[in-house]
Design an enzyme around this catalytic site. Structure first.
Site, PDB file in Angstrom:
ATOM      1  N   TYR A 136      -4.823   9.120  -2.082  1.00  0.00           N
ATOM      2  CA  TYR A 136      -3.511   9.462  -1.514  1.00  0.00           C
ATOM      3  C   TYR A 136      -2.386   9.665  -2.526  1.00  0.00           C
ATOM      4  O   TYR A 136      -1.727  10.698  -2.526  1.00  0.00           O
ATOM      5  CB  TYR A 136      -3.093   8.378  -0.513  1.00  0.00           C
ATOM      6  CG  TYR A 136      -4.019   8.261   0.661  1.00  0.00           C
ATOM      7  CD1 TYR A 136      -3.900   9.090   1.767  1.00  0.00           C
ATOM      8  CD2 TYR A 136      -5.026   7.288   0.676  1.00  0.00           C
ATOM      9  CE1 TYR A 136      -4.759   8.982   2.849  1.00  0.00           C
ATOM     10  CE2 TYR A 136      -5.892   7.169   1.755  1.00  0.00           C
ATOM     11  CZ  TYR A 136      -5.758   8.020   2.840  1.00  0.00           C
ATOM     12  OH  TYR A 136      -6.603   7.915   3.902  1.00  0.00           O
ATOM     13  N   GLU A 178       0.835  -1.205   0.000  1.00  0.00           N
ATOM     14  CA  GLU A 178       0.000   0.000   0.000  1.00  0.00           C
ATOM     15  C   GLU A 178       0.868   1.253   0.000  1.00  0.00           C
ATOM     16  O   GLU A 178       0.602   2.213  -0.745  1.00  0.00           O
ATOM     17  CB  GLU A 178      -0.932   0.009   1.204  1.00  0.00           C
ATOM     18  CG  GLU A 178      -1.878   1.202   1.180  1.00  0.00           C
ATOM     19  CD  GLU A 178      -2.562   1.445   2.508  1.00  0.00           C
ATOM     20  OE1 GLU A 178      -3.786   1.690   2.493  1.00  0.00           O
ATOM     21  OE2 GLU A 178      -1.881   1.421   3.553  1.00  0.00           O
ATOM     22  N   ASP A 202     -10.165   3.850  12.396  1.00  0.00           N
ATOM     23  CA  ASP A 202     -10.721   2.562  12.814  1.00  0.00           C
ATOM     24  C   ASP A 202      -9.663   1.884  13.683  1.00  0.00           C
ATOM     25  O   ASP A 202      -8.678   1.361  13.186  1.00  0.00           O
ATOM     26  CB  ASP A 202     -11.036   1.753  11.542  1.00  0.00           C
ATOM     27  CG  ASP A 202     -11.495   0.336  11.815  1.00  0.00           C
ATOM     28  OD1 ASP A 202     -11.381  -0.135  12.967  1.00  0.00           O
ATOM     29  OD2 ASP A 202     -11.958  -0.326  10.868  1.00  0.00           O
ATOM     30  N   CYS A 217      -8.345   9.433   5.270  1.00  0.00           N
ATOM     31  CA  CYS A 217      -8.450   9.328   6.731  1.00  0.00           C
ATOM     32  C   CYS A 217      -7.167   9.836   7.371  1.00  0.00           C
ATOM     33  O   CYS A 217      -7.203  10.632   8.300  1.00  0.00           O
ATOM     34  CB  CYS A 217      -8.721   7.879   7.138  1.00  0.00           C
ATOM     35  SG  CYS A 217     -10.328   7.270   6.599  1.00  0.00           S
ATOM     36  N   ARG A 226      -7.721  12.118  10.648  1.00  0.00           N
ATOM     37  CA  ARG A 226      -9.028  12.701  10.960  1.00  0.00           C
ATOM     38  C   ARG A 226     -10.016  11.650  11.436  1.00  0.00           C
ATOM     39  O   ARG A 226     -10.917  11.924  12.227  1.00  0.00           O
ATOM     40  CB  ARG A 226      -9.606  13.419   9.739  1.00  0.00           C
ATOM     41  CG  ARG A 226      -9.957  12.471   8.599  1.00  0.00           C
ATOM     42  CD  ARG A 226     -10.845  13.074   7.538  1.00  0.00           C
ATOM     43  NE  ARG A 226     -11.159  12.050   6.529  1.00  0.00           N
ATOM     44  CZ  ARG A 226     -12.190  11.241   6.586  1.00  0.00           C
ATOM     45  NH1 ARG A 226     -13.041  11.300   7.592  1.00  0.00           N
ATOM     46  NH2 ARG A 226     -12.400  10.341   5.634  1.00  0.00           N
ATOM     47  N   TRP A 267      -8.234  -2.449  -0.110  1.00  0.00           N
ATOM     48  CA  TRP A 267      -9.021  -1.390  -0.748  1.00  0.00           C
ATOM     49  C   TRP A 267     -10.126  -1.936  -1.644  1.00  0.00           C
ATOM     50  O   TRP A 267     -10.846  -1.161  -2.271  1.00  0.00           O
ATOM     51  CB  TRP A 267      -8.095  -0.488  -1.575  1.00  0.00           C
ATOM     52  CG  TRP A 267      -7.358   0.531  -0.781  1.00  0.00           C
ATOM     53  CD1 TRP A 267      -6.127   0.406  -0.208  1.00  0.00           C
ATOM     54  CD2 TRP A 267      -7.802   1.844  -0.460  1.00  0.00           C
ATOM     55  NE1 TRP A 267      -5.775   1.558   0.447  1.00  0.00           N
ATOM     56  CE2 TRP A 267      -6.793   2.463   0.311  1.00  0.00           C
ATOM     57  CE3 TRP A 267      -8.966   2.574  -0.751  1.00  0.00           C
ATOM     58  CZ2 TRP A 267      -6.899   3.773   0.788  1.00  0.00           C
ATOM     59  CZ3 TRP A 267      -9.072   3.871  -0.272  1.00  0.00           C
ATOM     60  CH2 TRP A 267      -8.046   4.456   0.489  1.00  0.00           C
TER      61      TRP A 267
END
Length: 289
Positions: free
Chosen positions: A124, A59, A194, A171, A191, A81
């Protein structure tokens, strides 16, 4: 990594219960929290459950390459994803009842299908490497080399103009580097987090990024500081969280960078090795989409 277990306990002990959100699963949620990890001494890969390190590397390299299509991830056995483009695919005229595993197989084996249904929008990697035409990652590496005391060593994934075009708005939205005493530290502002599924991944990912940027700028890794906005546990993860809290953290592993190509985009998964990693077994949990 007792810090992470303390984070889970903080949410359970102080969080707002049954908080509604964009998914169908309620959360226990807190706002504002911070952990610090001395990554000069160890690599913060969770030991209280096995974490898929190859997926973390895949990732991060996907971000670094500026890629926004899940094909690179699927090709490298990283499926974290898949749910978001799959949900979009299910609403398309091309959907014929494929399961998410069948969807991933089509992404892997059919380039045209991947091009059409595997893109996540300007997430991203796009923002890191092309924020309205500006390569933030290239800039920050050069700035660390030439102006290490700068207070502007920042990369932002939060681009208001593009948020509505993304499958999932960032996130982990902004990170900042800090150079001191020959060491590079990184602080991430997240922000939305999980705590059970995402946070262990995020800790390791941004620590790995710090190791990489340190290597390219002639520095050593220092600290990773993780700052949270909305920090939450999904209600369907409570049992798994409680199981994890019964486990005592083991000695954390170490990271070896085996190869450092001239261009950061040319890094590959095999360039990284985790040593002395002895975690407890994995604990499964379903992602909320």
């Amino acid at each position: 990594m007792q810090q992470y277990l303390n984070l889970l306990k903080h949410i359970l002990d102080t969080g707002s219960d049954n908080r509604k959100n964009r998914t169908i699963v309620d959360t226990i949620s807190t706002f504002g929290y911070q952990n610090r990890y001395d990554i000069s001494e160890y690599f913060p890969l969770l030991t209280t459950k096995k974490v898929y390190f190859k997926g973390i590397v895949a990732e991060l390299l996907w971000f670094i390459k500026g890629d926004t299509n899940i094909k690179y991830l699927v090709d490298n056995d990283c499926n974290i994803w898949n749910e978001w483009p799959y949900e979009t695919f299910k609403k398309s005229s091309d959907y014929n009842g494929e399961t998410i595993k069948e969807f991933a197989l089509k992404i892997k084996t059919d380039p045209e299908f991947a091009q059409k249904h595997g893109n996540l929008g300007p997430v991203y990697g796009k923002q890191w490497r092309d924020f309205n035409g500006f390569d933030q990652l290239k800039w920050v590496i050069n700035e660390i080399k030439t102006n290490p005391n700068s207070r502007r060593l920042i990369v932002s994934a939060w681009n208001p103009n593009d948020v509505n075009k993304m499958a999932l708005p960032p996130c982990h939205s902004l990170f900042q580097f800090y150079v001191n005493d020959g060491k590079l530290s990184c602080q991430l502002y997240q922000r939305s987090a999980d705590a059970f599924l995402g946070v262990p991944f995020n800790i390791a990912s941004y620590s790995l990024l710090t190791y990489i940027i340190a290597a390219y700028t002639g520095l050593k890794p220092g600290e990773f500081i993780h700052t949270f906005g909305d920090l939450h546990i999904y209600k369907n993860h409570i049992e798994q969280v409680n199981e994890q809290l019964t486990r005592k953290p083991k000695t954390p592993p170490h990271l070896i960078i085996k190869r450092l190509p001239k261009n950061i985009e040319d890094l590959n998964i095999d360039d990284f090795e985790i040593v002395d990693y002895d975690p407890y077994p994995a604990i499964k949990g379903k992602v909320a989409v």
